[in-house]
Design a protein around this motif. Structure first.
Motif, PDB file in Angstrom:
ATOM      1  N   ASN A  13      -6.700 -69.106 -37.626  1.00 57.82           N
ATOM      2  CA  ASN A  13      -7.552 -67.932 -37.416  1.00 57.82           C
ATOM      3  C   ASN A  13      -6.828 -66.671 -37.869  1.00 57.82           C
ATOM      4  O   ASN A  13      -5.604 -66.590 -37.785  1.00 57.82           O
ATOM      5  N   VAL A  14      -7.590 -65.686 -38.314  1.00 54.45           N
ATOM      6  CA  VAL A  14      -6.996 -64.410 -38.707  1.00 54.45           C
ATOM      7  C   VAL A  14      -6.389 -63.764 -37.455  1.00 54.45           C
ATOM      8  O   VAL A  14      -7.044 -63.671 -36.422  1.00 54.45           O
ATOM      9  N   HIS A  15      -5.133 -63.392 -37.550  1.00 57.69           N
ATOM     10  CA  HIS A  15      -4.421 -62.761 -36.434  1.00 57.69           C
ATOM     11  C   HIS A  15      -3.291 -61.921 -37.024  1.00 57.69           C
ATOM     12  O   HIS A  15      -3.074 -61.943 -38.224  1.00 57.69           O
ATOM     13  N   GLY A  16      -2.598 -61.189 -36.174  1.00 65.54           N
ATOM     14  CA  GLY A  16      -1.559 -60.313 -36.696  1.00 65.54           C
ATOM     15  C   GLY A  16      -0.269 -60.368 -35.908  1.00 65.54           C
ATOM     16  O   GLY A  16      -0.214 -60.915 -34.808  1.00 65.54           O
ATOM     17  N   HIS A  17       0.766 -59.805 -36.502  1.00 67.20           N
ATOM     18  CA  HIS A  17       2.087 -59.744 -35.871  1.00 67.20           C
ATOM     19  C   HIS A  17       2.694 -58.363 -36.090  1.00 67.20           C
ATOM     20  O   HIS A  17       2.410 -57.712 -37.084  1.00 67.20           O
ATOM     21  N   SER A  18       3.538 -57.965 -35.162  1.00 66.64           N
ATOM     22  CA  SER A  18       4.403 -56.798 -35.368  1.00 66.64           C
ATOM     23  C   SER A  18       5.708 -57.370 -35.911  1.00 66.64           C
ATOM     24  O   SER A  18       6.563 -57.800 -35.144  1.00 66.64           O
ATOM     25  N   TYR A  19       5.806 -57.437 -37.219  1.00 66.81           N
ATOM     26  CA  TYR A  19       6.982 -58.031 -37.853  1.00 66.81           C
ATOM     27  C   TYR A  19       8.174 -57.097 -37.752  1.00 66.81           C
ATOM     28  O   TYR A  19       8.035 -55.878 -37.859  1.00 66.81           O
ATOM     29  N   LYS A  20       9.352 -57.695 -37.572  1.00 75.53           N
ATOM     30  CA  LYS A  20      10.614 -56.966 -37.648  1.00 75.53           C
ATOM     31  C   LYS A  20      11.411 -57.615 -38.776  1.00 75.53           C
ATOM     32  O   LYS A  20      11.616 -58.822 -38.783  1.00 75.53           O
ATOM     33  N   LEU A  21      11.845 -56.806 -39.728  1.00 73.02           N
ATOM     34  CA  LEU A  21      12.610 -57.309 -40.862  1.00 73.02           C
ATOM     35  C   LEU A  21      13.997 -56.684 -40.855  1.00 73.02           C
ATOM     36  O   LEU A  21      14.128 -55.463 -40.855  1.00 73.02           O
ATOM     37  N   SER A  22      15.027 -57.525 -40.839  1.00 73.80           N
ATOM     38  CA  SER A  22      16.415 -57.059 -40.952  1.00 73.80           C
ATOM     39  C   SER A  22      16.914 -57.422 -42.344  1.00 73.80           C
ATOM     40  O   SER A  22      16.863 -58.591 -42.740  1.00 73.80           O
ATOM     41  N   VAL A  23      17.378 -56.410 -43.070  1.00 73.49           N
ATOM     42  CA  VAL A  23      17.856 -56.597 -44.438  1.00 73.49           C
ATOM     43  C   VAL A  23      19.362 -56.333 -44.449  1.00 73.49           C
ATOM     44  O   VAL A  23      19.802 -55.236 -44.104  1.00 73.49           O
ATOM     45  N   THR A  24      20.128 -57.347 -44.819  1.00 78.88           N
ATOM     46  CA  THR A  24      21.590 -57.211 -44.869  1.00 78.88           C
ATOM     47  C   THR A  24      22.083 -57.357 -46.300  1.00 78.88           C
ATOM     48  O   THR A  24      21.785 -58.354 -46.965  1.00 78.88           O
ATOM     49  N   VAL A  25      22.817 -56.337 -46.741  1.00 84.57           N
ATOM     50  CA  VAL A  25      23.425 -56.377 -48.066  1.00 84.57           C
ATOM     51  C   VAL A  25      24.945 -56.363 -47.883  1.00 84.57           C
ATOM     52  O   VAL A  25      25.451 -56.011 -46.825  1.00 84.57           O
ATOM     53  N   ILE A  26      25.641 -56.765 -48.932  1.00 82.96           N
ATOM     54  CA  ILE A  26      27.104 -56.822 -48.851  1.00 82.96           C
ATOM     55  C   ILE A  26      27.713 -56.175 -50.091  1.00 82.96           C
ATOM     56  O   ILE A  26      27.163 -56.283 -51.192  1.00 82.96           O
ATOM     57  N   GLY A  27      28.810 -55.476 -49.881  1.00 83.75           N
ATOM     58  CA  GLY A  27      29.487 -54.825 -50.999  1.00 83.75           C
ATOM     59  C   GLY A  27      30.739 -54.113 -50.515  1.00 83.75           C
ATOM     60  O   GLY A  27      31.079 -54.165 -49.328  1.00 83.75           O
ATOM     61  N   HIS A  28      31.421 -53.460 -51.439  1.00 77.92           N
ATOM     62  CA  HIS A  28      32.629 -52.700 -51.108  1.00 77.92           C
ATOM     63  C   HIS A  28      32.250 -51.233 -50.905  1.00 77.92           C
ATOM     64  O   HIS A  28      31.499 -50.681 -51.699  1.00 77.92           O
ATOM     65  N   PRO A  29      32.782 -50.589 -49.873  1.00 75.30           N
ATOM     66  CA  PRO A  29      32.542 -49.149 -49.725  1.00 75.30           C
ATOM     67  C   PRO A  29      33.060 -48.416 -50.966  1.00 75.30           C
ATOM     68  O   PRO A  29      34.089 -48.788 -51.534  1.00 75.30           O
ATOM     69  N   ILE A  30      32.337 -47.404 -51.396  1.00 79.17           N
ATOM     70  CA  ILE A  30      32.718 -46.627 -52.577  1.00 79.17           C
ATOM     71  C   ILE A  30      34.058 -45.929 -52.304  1.00 79.17           C
ATOM     72  O   ILE A  30      34.212 -45.237 -51.293  1.00 79.17           O
ATOM     73  N   SER A  31      35.034 -46.157 -53.193  1.00 78.97           N
ATOM     74  CA  SER A  31      36.395 -45.655 -52.957  1.00 78.97           C
ATOM     75  C   SER A  31      36.707 -44.358 -53.696  1.00 78.97           C
ATOM     76  O   SER A  31      37.735 -43.731 -53.447  1.00 78.97           O
ATOM     77  N   ASP A  32      35.808 -43.945 -54.582  1.00 75.90           N
ATOM     78  CA  ASP A  32      36.001 -42.704 -55.332  1.00 75.90           C
ATOM     79  C   ASP A  32      35.760 -41.510 -54.407  1.00 75.90           C
ATOM     80  O   ASP A  32      34.637 -41.250 -53.983  1.00 75.90           O
ATOM     81  N   THR A  33      36.832 -40.763 -54.108  1.00 72.47           N
ATOM     82  CA  THR A  33      36.741 -39.637 -53.163  1.00 72.47           C
ATOM     83  C   THR A  33      35.840 -38.502 -53.660  1.00 72.47           C
ATOM     84  O   THR A  33      35.412 -37.676 -52.877  1.00 72.47           O
ATOM     85  N   ASN A  34      35.569 -38.475 -54.953  1.00 70.14           N
ATOM     86  CA  ASN A  34      34.690 -37.437 -55.505  1.00 70.14           C
ATOM     87  C   ASN A  34      33.216 -37.847 -55.502  1.00 70.14           C
ATOM     88  O   ASN A  34      32.344 -37.042 -55.819  1.00 70.14           O
TER      89      ASN A  34
END
Length: 150
Positions: free
Chosen positions: A28-49
């Motif tokens: 049957n047609v019904h709905g949800h309050s979806y929660k989406l968690s998005v996780t990315v990975i990388g190195h913090p930017i090291s350029d001080t400028n």
């Protein structure tokens, strides 16, 4: 080289759907309050400028991507599998001014999270990797996508 860091941003949106051919209430047609968690990975930017010094990715930039690709598209829409007779129902709802999304998969949390992963990956900067997604359909039910599994 600096440590790799995972960054997560959470989103919420309201979406309706129906599972064609399913043997339970969710046909049957019904709905949800979806929660989406998005996780990315990388190195913090090291350029001080660099204006984003110390960040893996600006939370605002990640938000923009996920809002454009997922939240703004799915929020307050009803999703149907276009490869089923639900396409007729979808056309009728659209005709009556409803926000309808036709997808080429069964709109389960599992299949939605796969779709979301592809959409988000295509928009991320090249030095940022999508690590995982968690799509929560209810307080106790969720589907997860991990890059390491794929």
């Amino acid at each position: 080289m600096s440590s790799k860091i995972r960054i997560t941003k959470q989103f919420t949106f309201e979406t309706g759907h129906a599972l064609y051919g399913y043997d339970g209430k969710c046909k049957n047609v019904h709905g949800h309050s979806y929660k989406l968690s998005v996780t990315v990975i990388g190195h913090p930017i090291s350029d001080t400028n660099h204006v984003k010094y110390g960040m893996v990715i600006d939370f605002g930039d990640l938000k923009k991507i996920v809002k454009n690709e997922i939240v703004d598209v799915f929020d307050h829409a009803t999703v149907f599998n276009k490869n089923t007779p639900h396409v007729e129902l979808a056309k009728e709802l659209e005709h009556r001014g409803h926000n309808v999304l036709l997808v080429d998969y069964q709109p389960t949390s599992e299949m939605m999270v796969i779709d979301f992963a592809e959409k988000i990956k295509s928009q991320l900067p090249s030095h940022i990797v999508l690590h995982s997604l968690k799509l929560q359909e209810t307080e106790t039910s969720f589907a997860e996508w991990y890059a390491s599994d794929n």
